[in-house]
Scaffold this motif. Structure first.
Motif, PDB file in Angstrom:
ATOM      1  N   PHE A   1       0.791  -1.228   0.000  1.00 53.34           N
ATOM      2  CA  PHE A   1       0.000   0.000   0.000  1.00 53.34           C
ATOM      3  C   PHE A   1       0.823   1.277   0.000  1.00 53.34           C
ATOM      4  CE2 PHE A   1      -2.726  -3.232   1.984  1.00 53.34           C
ATOM      5  CZ  PHE A   1      -3.747  -3.215   1.043  1.00 53.34           C
ATOM      6  N   LEU A   2       2.083   1.172   0.341  1.00 54.35           N
ATOM      7  CA  LEU A   2       2.890   2.387   0.455  1.00 54.35           C
ATOM      8  C   LEU A   2       4.300   2.093  -0.071  1.00 54.35           C
ATOM      9  CD1 LEU A   2       1.922   5.078   1.668  1.00 54.35           C
ATOM     10  CD2 LEU A   2       3.110   4.460   3.776  1.00 54.35           C
ATOM     11  N   PRO A   3       4.399   1.831  -1.390  1.00 55.49           N
ATOM     12  CA  PRO A   3       5.698   1.389  -1.916  1.00 55.49           C
ATOM     13  C   PRO A   3       6.818   2.393  -1.679  1.00 55.49           C
ATOM     14  CG  PRO A   3       4.068   1.618  -3.678  1.00 55.49           C
ATOM     15  CD  PRO A   3       3.371   1.919  -2.411  1.00 55.49           C
ATOM     16  N   GLY A   4       6.446   3.649  -1.462  1.00 49.10           N
ATOM     17  CA  GLY A   4       7.487   4.645  -1.185  1.00 49.10           C
ATOM     18  C   GLY A   4       7.842   4.725   0.287  1.00 49.10           C
ATOM     19  N   GLY A   5       7.213   3.892   1.114  1.00 48.64           N
ATOM     20  CA  GLY A   5       7.516   3.910   2.537  1.00 48.64           C
ATOM     21  C   GLY A   5       6.829   5.061   3.256  1.00 48.64           C
ATOM     22  N   LEU A   6       7.091   5.149   4.572  1.00 46.78           N
ATOM     23  CA  LEU A   6       6.435   6.184   5.373  1.00 46.78           C
ATOM     24  C   LEU A   6       6.839   7.581   4.919  1.00 46.78           C
ATOM     25  CD1 LEU A   6       6.681   4.519   8.897  1.00 46.78           C
ATOM     26  CD2 LEU A   6       4.727   4.620   7.350  1.00 46.78           C
ATOM     27  N   ALA A   7       8.009   7.712   4.294  1.00 46.53           N
ATOM     28  CA  ALA A   7       8.439   9.030   3.814  1.00 46.53           C
ATOM     29  C   ALA A   7       7.448   9.599   2.817  1.00 46.53           C
ATOM     30  CB  ALA A   7       9.826   8.923   3.177  1.00 46.53           C
ATOM     31  N   SER A   8       6.729   8.724   2.103  1.00 48.50           N
ATOM     32  CA  SER A   8       5.784   9.247   1.120  1.00 48.50           C
ATOM     33  C   SER A   8       4.553   9.842   1.810  1.00 48.50           C
ATOM     34  CB  SER A   8       5.390   8.166   0.117  1.00 48.50           C
ATOM     35  OG  SER A   8       4.945   7.020   0.776  1.00 48.50           O
ATOM     36  N   LEU A   9       4.264   9.405   3.048  1.00 47.89           N
ATOM     37  CA  LEU A   9       3.179  10.030   3.820  1.00 47.89           C
ATOM     38  C   LEU A   9       3.526  11.487   4.112  1.00 47.89           C
ATOM     39  CD1 LEU A   9       2.106   7.410   6.501  1.00 47.89           C
ATOM     40  CD2 LEU A   9       0.892   8.115   4.453  1.00 47.89           C
ATOM     41  N   TRP A  10       4.791  11.688   4.447  1.00 46.32           N
ATOM     42  CA  TRP A  10       5.273  13.039   4.728  1.00 46.32           C
ATOM     43  C   TRP A  10       5.090  13.918   3.501  1.00 46.32           C
ATOM     44  CZ3 TRP A  10       6.917  16.718   7.863  1.00 46.32           C
ATOM     45  CH2 TRP A  10       7.824  17.670   7.405  1.00 46.32           C
ATOM     46  N   ALA A  11       5.491  13.401   2.353  1.00 51.16           N
ATOM     47  CA  ALA A  11       5.359  14.178   1.115  1.00 51.16           C
ATOM     48  C   ALA A  11       3.890  14.464   0.830  1.00 51.16           C
ATOM     49  CB  ALA A  11       5.993  13.414  -0.045  1.00 51.16           C
ATOM     50  N   LEU A  12       3.056  13.478   1.098  1.00 54.23           N
ATOM     51  CA  LEU A  12       1.617  13.631   0.869  1.00 54.23           C
ATOM     52  C   LEU A  12       1.049  14.733   1.765  1.00 54.23           C
ATOM     53  CD1 LEU A  12      -0.903  12.432  -0.535  1.00 54.23           C
ATOM     54  CD2 LEU A  12      -1.127  10.883   1.385  1.00 54.23           C
ATOM     55  N   ALA A  13       1.432  14.696   3.044  1.00 55.37           N
ATOM     56  CA  ALA A  13       0.942  15.696   3.986  1.00 55.37           C
ATOM     57  C   ALA A  13       1.379  17.090   3.560  1.00 55.37           C
ATOM     58  CB  ALA A  13       1.468  15.380   5.384  1.00 55.37           C
ATOM     59  N   ARG A  14       2.607  17.209   3.083  1.00 55.24           N
ATOM     60  CA  ARG A  14       3.117  18.495   2.676  1.00 55.24           C
ATOM     61  C   ARG A  14       2.330  19.032   1.482  1.00 55.24           C
ATOM     62  NH1 ARG A  14       9.318  18.206   1.981  1.00 55.24           N
ATOM     63  NH2 ARG A  14       8.697  17.320   0.014  1.00 55.24           N
TER      64      ARG A  14
END
Lengths: 395, 251
Positions: free
Chosen positions: A352-365
């Motif tokens: 579900f998150l192939p970019g890892g948790l770091a992609s959540l950060w990018a999404l939030a930004r």
């Protein structure tokens, strides 16, 4: 599906999109980097030592060693596409090189390490142990030996265009071979037990909490140094080239580069980082053994990187520390279930998150800069072909 | 922008065999310096395999010389460094890098490790020039993956320009393009051929009539006909092969 293009855009900015243009509004450039490193240094050198007990701080030292391996995997796998499931080998080479020196130093000049006297039936030190008596040889060897092995293996493998799953399996087999070799040579390697009961670190008694703190500070400083190195690599032309090789090895070849050489450099650097981590792990924990460097720990290194976000600079580090911390915390409370939880975490992130948790950060930004989310939606649609391809290659 | 000399491609008795199947069967081909040569032929005629052989992707016997250098038997990246550049049927740009990054990588195959280890602080002159040539000057910071299909093809041609390729082998560069994009691509080829030699594999006959300077027709791994567009069109053997294929594909 939603995460991939964001992962795509974020590393690209790290890979040298000039500040300005459509990203100009954001806090970026040298000021941001300096602030990031200052914050990291404050956390590692002030907050952690002041708030954590000696026991927790020594655990953190151990996690930070894992994080150093993760920085290397972030380069080799995240940027270079080489899924290395055998970083334990390089971690182990660094660890054993350091441990051999410390055991010899503990034993004193001319004496054999304790375990050799126990079951080695040796009268004198084996030839290949002797160079490690000198710190001038042992210390550089902790980094150079893993790099040399990685260079040898990489030269053989990358020119033959072994990649993807084949490379992953091969690197894993190397970890298995290394463990078998160590266990089989019990008389000179300590076998399954490994090299244990390390007392001193260049004259400092490792039982003293003050000295343990010193080791922690060395590890924290090394991690920051490796991060600075990785950042420079990622932003350099070489870093861009490495991503190009990851995404289109043949295209790079037809532009006149030898992709094998490009990959080899990334792999060797990752091995050197793992070696340094292994070397510092020994004084922090007091032991190095086959169980700490085999297939399972090698995979655990990769899980942390995948969870954190392999293509980013900080993702691997935070992921490695978080997974290692969760492992300790959860196995204290629910012994036996950690393995399942770890496996579940890995599957969830990959699916579900192939970019890892770091992609959540990018999404939030993205969401914050554009509350309606319209811009993000538009861009993710614009980048659609790239996204599909990323998913395929990630799978 | 390029070196002073303009070289031609000279292929002699080129043969490529896959497991007993002969894909290219003794092809002789002379592309003079500065030509825009179109390679046409029905599917399976060996056009792409010919390009694969010249660029080192598949093994071949015979000879393929660019200027006075023999190409066969060298590694792919060494052939590329001799100034042979190619594109693929599906545009293969680095989608997660920006347009400038793509071009900068293409420009740098001979850079030292010391240069590679440092950051790129500005857009190199040759990259800026190529951005103008391929009409993507205002998209330098865009991710290549977000470009339109035609723009990706131009970017790929631009990558060959900055890599200082002096022989461009383009595999179906206008496939899937709109009319406007085709015109722009044709104009680009004419610009490019001023100081380079260009070979184009193409199925689009309208595009061929407008931009080819010479044509080679391949059929079943052999050269069937060669000459100007008018000569080739008038050749009864070419008409026969194409009509035969047309009826077969419509059946």
């Amino acid at each position: 599906m939603t995460a991939a293009p964001l992962v795509g855009t974020d590393p690209a900015s790290a890979a040298g999109t000039p500040a300005g243009g459509r990203r100009g509004r954001r806090f970026d450039g040298p000021a941001r980097t300096a602030a990031g490193f200052a914050l990291g240094a404050a956390l590692l050198f002030a907050v952690a030592p002041l708030t954590l007990s000696d026991f927790r701080l020594s655990l953190l030292a151990k996690y930070l060693c894992v994080a150093m391996v993760a920085v290397g995997i972030g380069i080799a796998w995240g940027r270079g596409g080489m899924l290395t499931l055998g970083q334990g080998v390089f971690f182990g080479l660094g660890g054993y090189a350091m441990a051999m020196h410390l055991k010899l130093a503990d034993a004193g000049p001319g004496e054999l390490p304790d375990f050799m006297q126990l079951y080695g039936q040796l009268d004198e030190l084996p030839l290949w142990w002797r160079p490690f008596a000198s710190p001038w040889i042992a210390l550089p060897a902790t980094v150079l030996l893993p790099m040399a092995v990685a260079f040898g293996l990489g030269s053989l493998v990358f020119r033959r265009r072994v990649r993807g799953a084949y490379f992953a399996i091969l690197s894993q087999a190397l970890a298995a071979a290394m463990v078998i070799l160590l266990v089989g040579q019990q008389g000179t390697t300590g076998g399954t037990n490994g090299l244990t009961d390390i007392q001193g670190f260049f004259g400092y008694d490792l039982d003293d909490p003050v000295n343990q703190r010193m080791v922690y500070f060395i590890i924290a400083a090394s991690l920051l140094a490796l991060l600075a190195l990785a950042r420079q690599l990622i932003r350099s032309r070489y870093g861009e080239l490495l991503v190009a090789v990851r995404d289109g090895e043949e295209r790079v070849r037809f532009l006149g580069y030898d992709p094998a050489g490009v990959k080899l450099v990334g792999y060797v650097i990752a091995a050197g980082m793992a070696g340094l981590a292994g070397a510092l792990f020994v004084p922090a924990v007091g032991i190095i053994s086959p169980a700490l460097i085999g297939i399972v720990p090698s995979i655990e290194f990769v899980i942390g990187v995948a969870v954190g976000g392999r293509a980013t600079l900080l993702g691997p580090v935070l992921g490695a520390v978080a997974v290692a911390w969760a492992r300790t915390a959860l196995s204290e409370r629910f012994p036996g279930t950690w393995t399942y939880l770890q496996g579940l975490l890995f599957v969830l992130v990959v699916a579900f998150l192939p970019g890892g948790l770091a992609s959540l950060w990018a999404l939030a930004r993205q969401r914050r800069s554009d509350p309606a989310g319209a811009r993000w939606w538009r861009r993710s649609r614009a980048a659609d072909p790239a996204e599909t391809r990323t998913e395929v290659s990630a799978a | 922008m390029t070196g002073p000399q303009l070289d031609g491609l000279c292929v002699r008795d080129l043969r490529v065999t896959f497991d007993g199947f002969t894909a290219v069967d003794g092809v002789d081909l002379d592309v003079p310096p500065g030509d825009i040569r179109f390679l046409i032929g029905p599917n399976g005629a060996g056009k792409t395999t010919l390009v694969d052989a010249v660029t080192g992707l598949v093994r071949a016997t015979g000879s393929a010389r660019f200027g006075d250098r023999e190409l066969l038997g060298r590694d792919v990246h060494r052939i590329a460094r001799l100034g042979i550049g190619r594109t693929f049927q599906t545009a293969s740009v680095f989608e997660e890098l920006t347009v400038v990054q793509n071009l900068d990588i293409a420009a740098g195959a001979t850079r030292s490790w010391w240069t590679l280890a440092r950051r790129r602080h500005r857009v190199p002159d040759e990259v800026a020039a190529a951005l103008e040539t391929i009409g993507l000057a205002d998209r330098g910071d865009q991710l290549a993956g977000a470009l339109a299909h035609g723009q990706k093809q131009w970017l790929e041609i631009g990558m060959l320009l900055v890599s200082d390729a002096r022989l461009l082998l383009l595999d179906e560069p206008v496939a899937g393009m709109s009319h406007e994009e085709r015109d722009a691509t044709g104009a680009l080829l004419e610009t490019v051929s001023r100081d380079r030699t260009v070979v184009v594999i193409e199925h689009d006959m309208d595009f061929l009539r407008r931009f080819a300077r010479s044509v080679t027709v391949l059929h079943a791994g052999k050269v069937l006909s060669e000459g100007t567009v008018a000569q080739v069109q008038a050749d009864p053997r070419v008409q026969e092969v194409y009509l035969g294929v047309d009826t077969a594909s419509e059946a």
